[in-house]
Write a protein that holds these residues in place. Structure first.
Motif, short mmCIF file in Angstrom:
data_model
loop_
_atom_site.label_atom_id
_atom_site.label_comp_id
_atom_site.label_asym_id
_atom_site.label_seq_id
_atom_site.Cartn_x
_atom_site.Cartn_y
_atom_site.Cartn_z
N ASN A 65 -16.48 -41.46 -13.86
CA ASN A 65 -15.89 -41.49 -15.18
C ASN A 65 -14.41 -41.85 -15.04
O ASN A 65 -13.84 -41.79 -13.97
N ASN A 66 -13.80 -42.17 -16.15
CA ASN A 66 -12.34 -42.26 -16.24
C ASN A 66 -11.74 -43.25 -15.25
O ASN A 66 -10.69 -42.99 -14.66
N GLN B 296 -9.48 -45.94 -13.89
CA GLN B 296 -8.15 -46.36 -14.33
C GLN B 296 -7.53 -47.32 -13.32
O GLN B 296 -7.83 -47.27 -12.12
N PHE C 17 -3.60 -48.57 -12.12
CA PHE C 17 -2.18 -48.22 -12.16
C PHE C 17 -1.38 -49.27 -11.41
O PHE C 17 -1.87 -49.90 -10.47
N GLN D 285 2.24 -49.32 -9.32
CA GLN D 285 3.37 -48.54 -8.82
C GLN D 285 4.52 -49.49 -8.53
O GLN D 285 4.40 -50.41 -7.70
N LEU E 23 4.50 -44.52 -11.18
CA LEU E 23 3.12 -44.92 -11.39
C LEU E 23 2.92 -45.20 -12.89
O LEU E 23 3.10 -44.31 -13.71
N PHE F 240 -3.20 -49.67 -7.94
CA PHE F 240 -4.18 -48.67 -7.54
C PHE F 240 -5.30 -48.59 -8.57
O PHE F 240 -5.07 -48.65 -9.78
N PHE G 123 -13.14 -33.32 -12.18
CA PHE G 123 -11.92 -33.51 -12.95
C PHE G 123 -10.76 -33.99 -12.09
O PHE G 123 -9.66 -34.13 -12.56
N LYS G 124 -11.02 -34.24 -10.81
CA LYS G 124 -9.95 -34.68 -9.92
C LYS G 124 -9.95 -36.20 -9.82
O LYS G 124 -11.00 -36.81 -9.58
N THR G 125 -8.78 -36.81 -9.98
CA THR G 125 -8.66 -38.25 -9.88
C THR G 125 -8.45 -38.64 -8.42
O THR G 125 -7.52 -38.14 -7.78
N ILE G 126 -9.30 -39.53 -7.93
CA ILE G 126 -9.26 -39.98 -6.54
C ILE G 126 -8.83 -41.44 -6.52
O ILE G 126 -9.37 -42.26 -7.27
N PHE G 127 -7.91 -41.76 -5.63
CA PHE G 127 -7.31 -43.08 -5.59
C PHE G 127 -7.87 -43.93 -4.46
O PHE G 127 -8.21 -43.42 -3.38
N GLY G 128 -7.94 -45.23 -4.72
CA GLY G 128 -8.18 -46.19 -3.66
C GLY G 128 -6.92 -46.39 -2.84
O GLY G 128 -5.86 -45.85 -3.16
N ALA G 129 -7.04 -47.19 -1.79
CA ALA G 129 -5.91 -47.42 -0.88
C ALA G 129 -4.85 -48.33 -1.48
O ALA G 129 -3.72 -48.37 -0.99
N TYR H 109 0.17 -34.32 -6.30
CA TYR H 109 -0.24 -35.32 -5.33
C TYR H 109 0.90 -35.57 -4.34
O TYR H 109 2.08 -35.42 -4.67
N SER I 191 -1.67 -44.27 0.10
CA SER I 191 -2.12 -44.00 -1.25
C SER I 191 -1.80 -42.56 -1.64
O SER I 191 -1.20 -41.81 -0.86
#
Lengths: 109, 115
Positions: A30-31, A33, A35, A37, A43, A86, A95-101, B35, B42
């Motif tokens: 879900n969610n 996004q 971004f 930077q 961000l 990103f 509910f935690k947002t996980i980022f790509g590299a 974070y 990242s």
């Protein structure tokens, strides 16, 4: 947990060129996004796009949730587009947002 | 969208000292997160700041090193304790709501250099 993979890792463009950045994500997300930077570390939210297509000026994004990928299009690139892009997502039920590299973009004048 | 103010924006600290970073939101939010972004890397989630209770830390992060407070629904602090040069990073506060269709927002970040 979910995995978020971005490609390419680095990209150099001549000003005025177009580009496509890709984000593949595992499991249901879900969610989704995108971004940007900037060089100062801030961000900036570009798109909130769990599915479908959105456009904002020279930028547009498409997410195909059933195939677990999202694309960010940059048209007529400008030097101010430089920075790191990103992709990030939240796993279904979480509910935690996980980022790509990230994709590091440099636009040459 | 929520307006998030993070202080300080940057700092240079001596090793062995501690720094507390503040995150203030202009409206009540359910979820607040911290974070870390190490140079050239990242963003990695440190912990979820829970209002009125202890924070929930991710693997590799511990309360003794990164104590977090969240006294109400608009404010949180992250302390980086007993700093070493390896703690030099950008630290970012994020807010969001629970539910299937919510967007995450971030503060402007705190750029920390430990010398």
């Amino acid at each position: 947990g979910i995995q978020v993979e971005q490609s390419p890792p680095d990209l150099i463009l001549q000003e005025g060129a177009n580009s496509t950045l890709r984000c593949n994500f595992s499991d249901s997300v879900n969610n989704l996004q995108w971004f940007h930077q900037n060089p100062w570390g801030q961000l900036i939210n570009l798109f909130y796009i769990p599915s479908g297509t959105k456009q904002n000026g020279r930028l547009s994004a498409t997410t195909v949730a059933t195939e677990r990928y999202s694309l960010l299009y940059i048209s007529s690139s400008q030097t101010t587009d430089s920075g790191v892009y990103f992709c990030a997502g939240v796993n279904t039920g979480g509910f935690k947002t996980i980022f790509g590299a990230g994709t590091r973009l440099f636009v040459k004048a | 969208s929520a307006v998030i103010s993070q202080k300080p924006s940057r700092d240079i600290c001596q090793r062995g000292t501690s720094l507390t970073i503040q995150c203030q939101v202009d409206s009540q939010v359910t979820m607040m997160f911290w974070y870390r972004q190490q140079p050239g890397q990242s963003l990695t989630l440190i912990a979820t700041a829970n209002q009125g209770s202890e924070a929930t830390y991710e693997s590799g992060f511990v309360i003794d090193k990164f104590p977090i407070s969240r006294p109400n629904l608009t404010f949180s602090t992250l302390t980086v304790s007993n700093m070493s040069p390896e703690d030099s990073s950008i630290y970012l506060c994020s807010v969001g709501e629970t539910g299937p269709n919510t967007e995450a927002f971030f503060g402007q970040g705190t750029r920390l250099t430990v010398v």
